[in-house]
Motif scaffolding. Structure first.
Motif, PDB file in Angstrom:
ATOM      1  N   UNK A 210       1.039  -1.414  -0.014  1.00 36.87           N
ATOM      2  CA  UNK A 210       0.214  -0.137  -0.203  1.00 36.87           C
ATOM      3  C   UNK A 210       1.087   1.289   0.169  1.00 36.87           C
ATOM      4  N   UNK A 211       0.126   1.977  -0.976  1.00 34.49           N
ATOM      5  CA  UNK A 211       1.366   3.677  -0.810  1.00 34.49           C
ATOM      6  C   UNK A 211       0.044   4.297  -0.919  1.00 34.49           C
ATOM      7  N   UNK A 212       0.731   5.713  -1.678  1.00 37.72           N
ATOM      8  CA  UNK A 212      -0.344   6.752  -1.003  1.00 37.72           C
ATOM      9  C   UNK A 212       0.179   8.035  -2.508  1.00 37.72           C
ATOM     10  N   UNK A 213       0.084   8.827  -3.117  1.00 41.07           N
ATOM     11  CA  UNK A 213      -0.079   9.945  -4.358  1.00 41.07           C
ATOM     12  C   UNK A 213       0.166  10.798  -3.673  1.00 41.07           C
ATOM     13  N   UNK A 214       0.518  12.340  -3.181  1.00 39.76           N
ATOM     14  CA  UNK A 214       0.044  13.075  -3.299  1.00 39.76           C
ATOM     15  C   UNK A 214      -0.193  13.898  -4.738  1.00 39.76           C
ATOM     16  N   UNK A 215      -1.430  14.738  -4.630  1.00 43.12           N
ATOM     17  CA  UNK A 215      -1.208  15.135  -6.287  1.00 43.12           C
ATOM     18  C   UNK A 215      -2.001  16.768  -5.570  1.00 43.12           C
ATOM     19  N   UNK A 216      -1.338  17.614  -5.910  1.00 47.71           N
ATOM     20  CA  UNK A 216      -1.785  18.950  -5.492  1.00 47.71           C
ATOM     21  C   UNK A 216      -3.678  18.933  -5.775  1.00 47.71           C
ATOM     22  N   UNK A 217      -4.399  20.032  -5.537  1.00 52.25           N
ATOM     23  CA  UNK A 217      -5.338  20.068  -6.083  1.00 52.25           C
ATOM     24  C   UNK A 217      -5.085  21.344  -7.392  1.00 52.25           C
ATOM     25  N   UNK A 218      -5.822  20.532  -8.576  1.00 55.59           N
ATOM     26  CA  UNK A 218      -5.591  21.188  -9.604  1.00 55.59           C
ATOM     27  C   UNK A 218      -5.036  21.258 -10.883  1.00 55.59           C
ATOM     28  N   UNK A 219      -3.874  19.822 -10.053  1.00 54.77           N
ATOM     29  CA  UNK A 219      -2.502  18.999 -11.140  1.00 54.77           C
ATOM     30  C   UNK A 219      -3.508  18.122 -12.326  1.00 54.77           C
ATOM     31  N   UNK A 220      -3.112  18.404 -13.047  1.00 52.11           N
ATOM     32  CA  UNK A 220      -3.546  17.806 -14.276  1.00 52.11           C
ATOM     33  C   UNK A 220      -2.642  16.743 -14.268  1.00 52.11           C
ATOM     34  N   UNK A 221      -3.736  16.375 -14.566  1.00 54.45           N
ATOM     35  CA  UNK A 221      -3.240  14.569 -13.620  1.00 54.45           C
ATOM     36  C   UNK A 221      -4.313  13.825 -14.634  1.00 54.45           C
ATOM     37  N   UNK A 222      -3.796  12.118 -15.473  1.00 51.60           N
ATOM     38  CA  UNK A 222      -4.429  11.469 -15.668  1.00 51.60           C
ATOM     39  C   UNK A 222      -4.524   9.851 -14.953  1.00 51.60           C
ATOM     40  N   UNK A 223      -5.187   9.172 -14.799  1.00 50.43           N
ATOM     41  CA  UNK A 223      -5.279   7.707 -14.343  1.00 50.43           C
ATOM     42  C   UNK A 223      -4.341   7.380 -14.932  1.00 50.43           C
ATOM     43  N   UNK A 224      -3.738   6.651 -13.454  1.00 51.40           N
ATOM     44  CA  UNK A 224      -2.554   5.308 -14.212  1.00 51.40           C
ATOM     45  C   UNK A 224      -3.923   4.220 -14.958  1.00 51.40           C
ATOM     46  N   UNK A 225      -4.155   3.321 -13.367  1.00 49.42           N
ATOM     47  CA  UNK A 225      -5.472   2.522 -13.791  1.00 49.42           C
ATOM     48  C   UNK A 225      -6.833   2.562 -14.182  1.00 49.42           C
ATOM     49  N   UNK A 226      -7.344   2.512 -15.178  1.00 42.53           N
ATOM     50  CA  UNK A 226      -8.630   3.007 -15.616  1.00 42.53           C
ATOM     51  C   UNK A 226      -9.688   2.210 -15.634  1.00 42.53           C
ATOM     52  N   UNK A 227     -10.501   3.098 -14.908  1.00 42.57           N
ATOM     53  CA  UNK A 227     -12.255   2.318 -14.566  1.00 42.57           C
ATOM     54  C   UNK A 227     -13.088   2.829 -13.541  1.00 42.57           C
ATOM     55  N   UNK A 228     -14.036   2.203 -12.567  1.00 39.06           N
ATOM     56  CA  UNK A 228     -14.466   3.178 -11.827  1.00 39.06           C
ATOM     57  C   UNK A 228     -13.951   4.295 -11.359  1.00 39.06           C
ATOM     58  N   UNK A 229     -14.894   5.247 -10.379  1.00 40.30           N
ATOM     59  CA  UNK A 229     -14.661   6.258  -9.866  1.00 40.30           C
ATOM     60  C   UNK A 229     -14.137   6.133  -8.465  1.00 40.30           C
ATOM     61  N   UNK A 230     -13.420   5.277  -8.163  1.00 38.61           N
ATOM     62  CA  UNK A 230     -12.733   5.141  -7.341  1.00 38.61           C
ATOM     63  C   UNK A 230     -11.825   6.432  -6.367  1.00 38.61           C
ATOM     64  N   UNK A 231     -11.471   7.091  -5.591  1.00 37.81           N
ATOM     65  CA  UNK A 231     -10.614   7.616  -5.176  1.00 37.81           C
ATOM     66  C   UNK A 231     -10.275   8.713  -5.893  1.00 37.81           C
ATOM     67  N   UNK A 232     -11.604   9.019  -5.975  1.00 42.14           N
ATOM     68  CA  UNK A 232     -12.516  10.798  -6.160  1.00 42.14           C
ATOM     69  C   UNK A 232     -11.715  10.428  -8.177  1.00 42.14           C
ATOM     70  N   UNK A 233     -11.821   9.651  -8.703  1.00 42.08           N
ATOM     71  CA  UNK A 233     -11.686   9.566 -10.440  1.00 42.08           C
ATOM     72  C   UNK A 233      -9.999   9.463 -10.875  1.00 42.08           C
ATOM     73  N   UNK A 234      -9.403   9.265  -9.704  1.00 44.27           N
ATOM     74  CA  UNK A 234      -7.809   9.175 -10.112  1.00 44.27           C
ATOM     75  C   UNK A 234      -7.289   8.117  -9.699  1.00 44.27           C
ATOM     76  N   UNK A 235      -8.202   6.718  -9.058  1.00 45.43           N
ATOM     77  CA  UNK A 235      -7.469   5.615  -9.191  1.00 45.43           C
ATOM     78  C   UNK A 235      -8.729   4.899  -8.714  1.00 45.43           C
ATOM     79  N   UNK A 236      -8.559   3.973 -10.371  1.00 46.99           N
ATOM     80  CA  UNK A 236      -9.938   2.666 -10.405  1.00 46.99           C
ATOM     81  C   UNK A 236      -9.208   1.541  -9.452  1.00 46.99           C
ATOM     82  N   UNK A 237     -10.460   1.341  -9.540  1.00 46.38           N
ATOM     83  CA  UNK A 237     -10.163  -0.383  -8.712  1.00 46.38           C
ATOM     84  C   UNK A 237     -10.589  -0.247  -7.680  1.00 46.38           C
ATOM     85  N   UNK A 238     -10.738  -1.584  -6.634  1.00 43.61           N
ATOM     86  CA  UNK A 238     -11.790  -1.321  -5.150  1.00 43.61           C
ATOM     87  C   UNK A 238     -10.512  -0.989  -4.142  1.00 43.61           C
TER      88      UNK A 238
END
Lengths: 387, 172
Positions: A210-238
């Motif tokens: 388990x890890x985490x990524x800090x993404x400052x608000x308004x930073x333009x970034x694509x998810x690495x893993x696409x799918x559901x809306x988990x993690x506020x649309x930034x990282x799909x997967x349960x």
């Protein structure tokens, strides 16, 4: 035989209180999906967000700026590829250093094969990046600077805050790989001027996986893993809530206990370095002050590192020769070559990383074994001129 | 650890350590870029390897290989010793991890070089015993590393081994 673990950089033991909350969470169910709409889902959300707040507090971020991932490497991949893809229209140039972890350097290598350009700035003999080198490397199409906060092989702490001043001024995003520093030394994302920061729980007595990524608000970034809306649309997967619960607790403990932990680790390090003076022809790697409190990297002249490591392991002392992720590699460490080590010297490097449970008595016992091992291997080395 | 019991035995208590004074042949192989250096010295009597010693800078496998190859060669005729192969050294050690197979090459190579050196000297072409030098020597040799998986020689930096296709450790 008492086992002595001096390899915390490869992964810290799970703190008893962390273990406790994880087991408690499993015993109370441990399966709830935060995306479910019923009460079990609601409870899972509460657990998830509590952990998120604790991780955010560790680095002075807002909870919504934390995305949980599967490990430090995923965080790094997400940060670099996510920004590279989101900003591809603006530019394809990325700046880094030449002592990065493989999770950064190999990710950049893949991007290079896709048409991105990468500039890797050098470091000085302590492994420090000069922020003015970063500034000079900036081009019109530079979209991202990625530099490690502390180096995983020599412990040197980089001037990320100064680099951040430059990137802020130029409107370029800054990612820092803080996997080995986060939870071990104070980190404040506001003061560091970073937009993205990668971390991993198993570097501060949380569980692996388990890890985490800090993404400052308004930073333009694509998810690495696409799918559901988990993690506020930034990282799909349960989400791995069992791990995340542990990471939250570990982050809380790290924040509260940090000053005492640092003091303990520094006293072990000072003691170790003092004893190391009794072995001749040793080169200490890294910066004498700007360094992780629990890490000592040193090269033993005329001897190869793996053979020392195995002999120490035979006697119950666990250390590493270099980054665990690179231990399959037979070449001399790129970090040590970057700071100017000779190849033979670099090959003779050992990495000791202390933890909160280590003691001076363990260091004493280690030196009995270390002195014997070095003597034995030097005796059969063609490089050692017998005195 | 990924080493066999025999490897660990030879690593922990290696046989035939040292350097023979005034040897009849010297074989030096390896370079520290790849991580291993080996020197084998031999004394020849009646066309047999009467004495043999090694010095090795390297990983556990390299040390075990050195010890094993010297044990295998001791007392053999030069022709027999020339027939000792990397494979037979590795087999006698109970196998080596795949990414360490190149270490067994070093052992047989050093032995064969020492024997060739002996023949050369006999024919009146004495060679200066070469000492390991510092960086200049190593950088020239950098291209001489081997793939840790299939042992093919790596002639240029590449993210993949061109022989077996496995990803290679990339350090830069």
């Amino acid at each position: 035989m008492e086992l002595i673990y001096f390899d915390h950089i490869s992964g810290t033991p799970i703190h008893p209180l962390v273990k406790e909350v994880m087991i408690k969470y499993i015993e109370e169910g441990g399966f709830g999906n935060p995306s479910s709409q019923h009460r079990i889902g609601d409870a899972a959300i509460e657990t998830l967000e509590d952990a998120r707040s604790k991780v955010a507090a560790l680095i002075n971020a807002k909870p919504e700026e934390i995305v949980f991932t599967s490990c430090g490497t995923e965080s790094v991949n997400h940060a670099i590829k996510g920004v590279a893809f989101a900003r591809a229209k603006k530019g394809k140039h990325i700046i880094t250093s030449n002592i990065e972890h493989q999770s950064v350097s190999r990710t950049l290598r893949v991007l290079m094969s896709m048409g991105y350009q990468v500039t890797a700035v050098p470091v000085d003999r302590y492994g420090l990046v000069d922020p003015s080198d970063i500034e000079k490397a900036i081009k019109d199409d530079t979209i991202l600077v990625t530099g490690m906060h502390a180096n995983n092989e020599i412990g040197t702490i980089e001037p990320i805050a100064e680099i951040g001043k430059i990137t802020r001024k130029k409107g370029i995003l800054l990612h820092t790989d803080a996997v080995v520093s986060c939870g071990n030394i104070p980190i404040n994302v506001e003061e560091l001027n970073v937009d993205l920061l990668s971390m991993a729980a198993n570097q501060f007595y949380g569980p692996p996986g388990v890890g985490a990524l800090f993404i400052k608000e308004k930073t333009p970034i694509y998810p690495l893993i696409d799918g559901g809306t988990q993690e506020n649309n930034r990282r799909a997967g349960t989400q791995n809530l069992i791990g995340i619960v542990g990471m939250g607790k570990a982050a809380e403990l790290a924040r509260l206990e940090m000053p005492a932990r640092i003091e303990h680790l520094l006293s072990l390090k000072r003691y170790f370095l003092e004893r190391l003076k009794t072995i001749e022809d040793i080169v200490i790697n890294g910066h004498p002050e700007k360094s992780l409190p629990g890490l000592v990297s040193f090269s033993v002249e005329y001897v190869e590192g793996e053979s020392m490591m195995i002999m120490l392991d035979e006697k119950g002392v666990c250390v590493s020769t270099r980054s665990a992720c690179a231990s399959g590699s037979l070449r001399a460490s790129h970090v040590l070559i970057a700071i100017g080590s000779e190849y033979a010297t670099a090959q003779g490097t050992l990495l000791f990383s202390f933890g909160i449970d280590n003691t001076k008595a363990q260091i004493d016992r280690t030196f009995d074994v270390l002195i014997e091992t070095v003597g034995f291997l030097r005796n059969i080395s063609p490089l050692y001129k017998k005195k | 650890m990924q080493y066999s019991e025999t490897v660990m035995e030879h690593f922990k208590s290696p046989k035939n350590i040292g350097r023979i004074e005034n040897p009849d042949g010297i074989g030096e192989v390896g370079n520290p870029v790849c991580g291993d250096m080996m020197t084998i010295t031999i004394k020849v009597k009646d066309n047999r390897i009467d004495d043999i010693k090694f010095e090795t800078f390297g990983c556990g496998a390299a040390i075990a290989v050195s010890s094993m190859v010297t044990e295998m060669a001791k007392g053999k005729t030069l022709e027999e010793a020339m027939k000792i192969t990397n494979k037979s050294v590795a087999e006698n050690l109970g196998g080596l991890p795949k990414n360490k197979l190149h270490c067994s090459n070093l052992g047989a190579d050093a032995l064969h070089k020492a024997i060739m050196d002996y023949y050369n000297r006999k024919e009146g072409k004495p060679k200066e015993p070469k000492q390991f030098e510092k960086v200049e020597y190593m950088e020239k040799k950098e291209a001489g590393c081997h793939c840790p998986y299939c042992d093919a020689e790596l002639s240029e930096p590449s993210p993949f081994c061109k022989s077996c296709g496995k990803p290679l450790p990339v350090d830069k």
